[in-house]
Design a protein around this motif. Structure first.
Motif, PDB file in Angstrom:
ATOM      1  N   VAL A 170       0.880  -1.174   0.000  1.00  0.00           N
ATOM      2  CA  VAL A 170       0.000   0.000   0.000  1.00  0.00           C
ATOM      3  C   VAL A 170       0.911   1.215   0.000  1.00  0.00           C
ATOM      4  O   VAL A 170       1.852   1.308   0.786  1.00  0.00           O
ATOM      5  CB  VAL A 170      -0.915   0.011   1.247  1.00  0.00           C
ATOM      6  CG1 VAL A 170      -1.719   1.300   1.309  1.00  0.00           C
ATOM      7  CG2 VAL A 170      -1.828  -1.207   1.248  1.00  0.00           C
ATOM      8  N   ILE A 225      -2.906   5.415  -0.047  1.00  0.00           N
ATOM      9  CA  ILE A 225      -3.509   6.194   1.039  1.00  0.00           C
ATOM     10  C   ILE A 225      -2.868   7.574   1.022  1.00  0.00           C
ATOM     11  O   ILE A 225      -1.638   7.691   1.052  1.00  0.00           O
ATOM     12  CB  ILE A 225      -3.297   5.530   2.414  1.00  0.00           C
ATOM     13  CG1 ILE A 225      -3.983   4.159   2.460  1.00  0.00           C
ATOM     14  CG2 ILE A 225      -3.811   6.431   3.533  1.00  0.00           C
ATOM     15  CD1 ILE A 225      -3.715   3.368   3.742  1.00  0.00           C
ATOM     16  N   MET A 254      -7.546   6.168  -0.959  1.00  0.00           N
ATOM     17  CA  MET A 254      -8.155   6.435   0.339  1.00  0.00           C
ATOM     18  C   MET A 254      -7.538   7.702   0.926  1.00  0.00           C
ATOM     19  O   MET A 254      -6.320   7.874   0.883  1.00  0.00           O
ATOM     20  CB  MET A 254      -7.906   5.259   1.285  1.00  0.00           C
ATOM     21  CG  MET A 254      -8.424   5.504   2.703  1.00  0.00           C
ATOM     22  SD  MET A 254      -7.977   4.161   3.831  1.00  0.00           S
ATOM     23  CE  MET A 254      -9.178   2.954   3.331  1.00  0.00           C
ATOM     24  N   ILE A 287      -7.012   9.828   4.361  1.00  0.00           N
ATOM     25  CA  ILE A 287      -7.074   9.736   5.820  1.00  0.00           C
ATOM     26  C   ILE A 287      -6.681  11.079   6.405  1.00  0.00           C
ATOM     27  O   ILE A 287      -5.646  11.641   6.055  1.00  0.00           O
ATOM     28  CB  ILE A 287      -6.130   8.639   6.360  1.00  0.00           C
ATOM     29  CG1 ILE A 287      -6.619   7.258   5.942  1.00  0.00           C
ATOM     30  CG2 ILE A 287      -6.002   8.725   7.873  1.00  0.00           C
ATOM     31  CD1 ILE A 287      -5.742   6.119   6.441  1.00  0.00           C
ATOM     32  N   LEU A 339      -3.613   4.731  12.942  1.00  0.00           N
ATOM     33  CA  LEU A 339      -4.547   4.720  11.814  1.00  0.00           C
ATOM     34  C   LEU A 339      -4.126   3.707  10.752  1.00  0.00           C
ATOM     35  O   LEU A 339      -4.957   2.994  10.190  1.00  0.00           O
ATOM     36  CB  LEU A 339      -4.641   6.121  11.190  1.00  0.00           C
ATOM     37  CG  LEU A 339      -5.218   7.240  12.064  1.00  0.00           C
ATOM     38  CD1 LEU A 339      -5.052   8.588  11.381  1.00  0.00           C
ATOM     39  CD2 LEU A 339      -6.689   6.967  12.381  1.00  0.00           C
ATOM     40  N   LEU A 340      -2.819   3.638  10.493  1.00  0.00           N
ATOM     41  CA  LEU A 340      -2.321   2.692   9.492  1.00  0.00           C
ATOM     42  C   LEU A 340      -2.454   1.252   9.966  1.00  0.00           C
ATOM     43  O   LEU A 340      -2.793   0.361   9.178  1.00  0.00           O
ATOM     44  CB  LEU A 340      -0.873   3.018   9.119  1.00  0.00           C
ATOM     45  CG  LEU A 340      -0.665   4.357   8.416  1.00  0.00           C
ATOM     46  CD1 LEU A 340       0.817   4.606   8.174  1.00  0.00           C
ATOM     47  CD2 LEU A 340      -1.463   4.438   7.123  1.00  0.00           C
ATOM     48  N   GLN A 370      -5.678  -0.093   9.250  1.00  0.00           N
ATOM     49  CA  GLN A 370      -5.857  -0.405   7.827  1.00  0.00           C
ATOM     50  C   GLN A 370      -5.110  -1.682   7.422  1.00  0.00           C
ATOM     51  O   GLN A 370      -5.017  -1.997   6.245  1.00  0.00           O
ATOM     52  CB  GLN A 370      -5.378   0.770   6.960  1.00  0.00           C
ATOM     53  CG  GLN A 370      -6.203   2.017   7.107  1.00  0.00           C
ATOM     54  CD  GLN A 370      -7.649   1.798   6.723  1.00  0.00           C
ATOM     55  OE1 GLN A 370      -7.952   1.139   5.718  1.00  0.00           O
ATOM     56  NE2 GLN A 370      -8.555   2.333   7.514  1.00  0.00           N
TER      57      GLN A 370
END
Length: 189
Positions: A98, A123, A140, A142, A159-160, A163
């Motif tokens: 990612v 992201i 995405m 964030i 937060l990661l 995910q």
């Protein structure tokens, strides 16, 4: 068991490089790995900002192996702006991580390759409340709260982790890598 033959030294080097990354993972955040290519005079880019050719082919291969090994690869907005990087795995076998771009003020445009090529999940991290252009639906966005010196990196790591990012490769640039080091969040450099 130790390998024998002409590849023994290469295998031993790979074990030394990657075995520390195979241990227990932090519970509330990803394991954070950084990597920089540096010239003998201490710089990570040429005077004009170009960094692509500062290292050799072996280092580029290693960078792509780290990308393939980690769940996410992270860079700052300046790296994307200067290099129009793709952050995909091309020099070895493995899946694309990612791609994560730190852009607190949402200065990057939707035409950056990382947002428009569709090669890997992406992201885009910006500060909470920052406006941003319309991006492809597979990007995405964030929002991350701010700390004293920029984005709150500890909050970002949480937060990661949510995910599914368990191993994070902080590839650059220098300001981004330094931020993780100064925050005490770089597990291996």
């Amino acid at each position: 068991p130790k390998a024998a033959g002409p590849d023994a030294s290469r295998i031993a080097t790979m074990i030394d490089l990657f075995s520390p990354l195979l241990g227990e993972l932090p519970e509330n955040r990803p394991l954070v790995v950084g990597h920089l290519a540096q010239s003998l005079d201490g710089f990570i880019a040429k005077a004009d900002g170009e960094s692509y050719w500062i290292s050799g082919q072996d280092d580029l291969d290693h960078t792509h192996r780290l990308r393939a090994f980690c769940d996410g690869v992270l860079v700052g907005a300046s790296t994307v702006s200067k290099d129009n990087c793709r952050l995909t795995v091309r020099r070895c076998e493995g899946s694309h991580p990612v791609r994560i771009v730190l852009d607190p003020e949402a200065v990057l445009g939707p035409d950056a390759a990382i947002f428009s090529d569709g090669e890997a999940p992406t992201i885009w991290v910006r500060r909470e409340g920052a406006n941003h252009p319309v991006l492809p639906s597979d990007v995405m966005v964030i929002g991350c709260r701010m700390g004293e010196d920029g984005l709150d990196l500890e909050h970002l790591l949480g937060l990661l982790k949510a995910q599914g990012i368990n191993r994070l490769f902080v590839e650059g640039g220098g300001v981004t890598v330094t931020g993780f080091i100064q925050a005490g969040l770089m597990d291996r450099l």
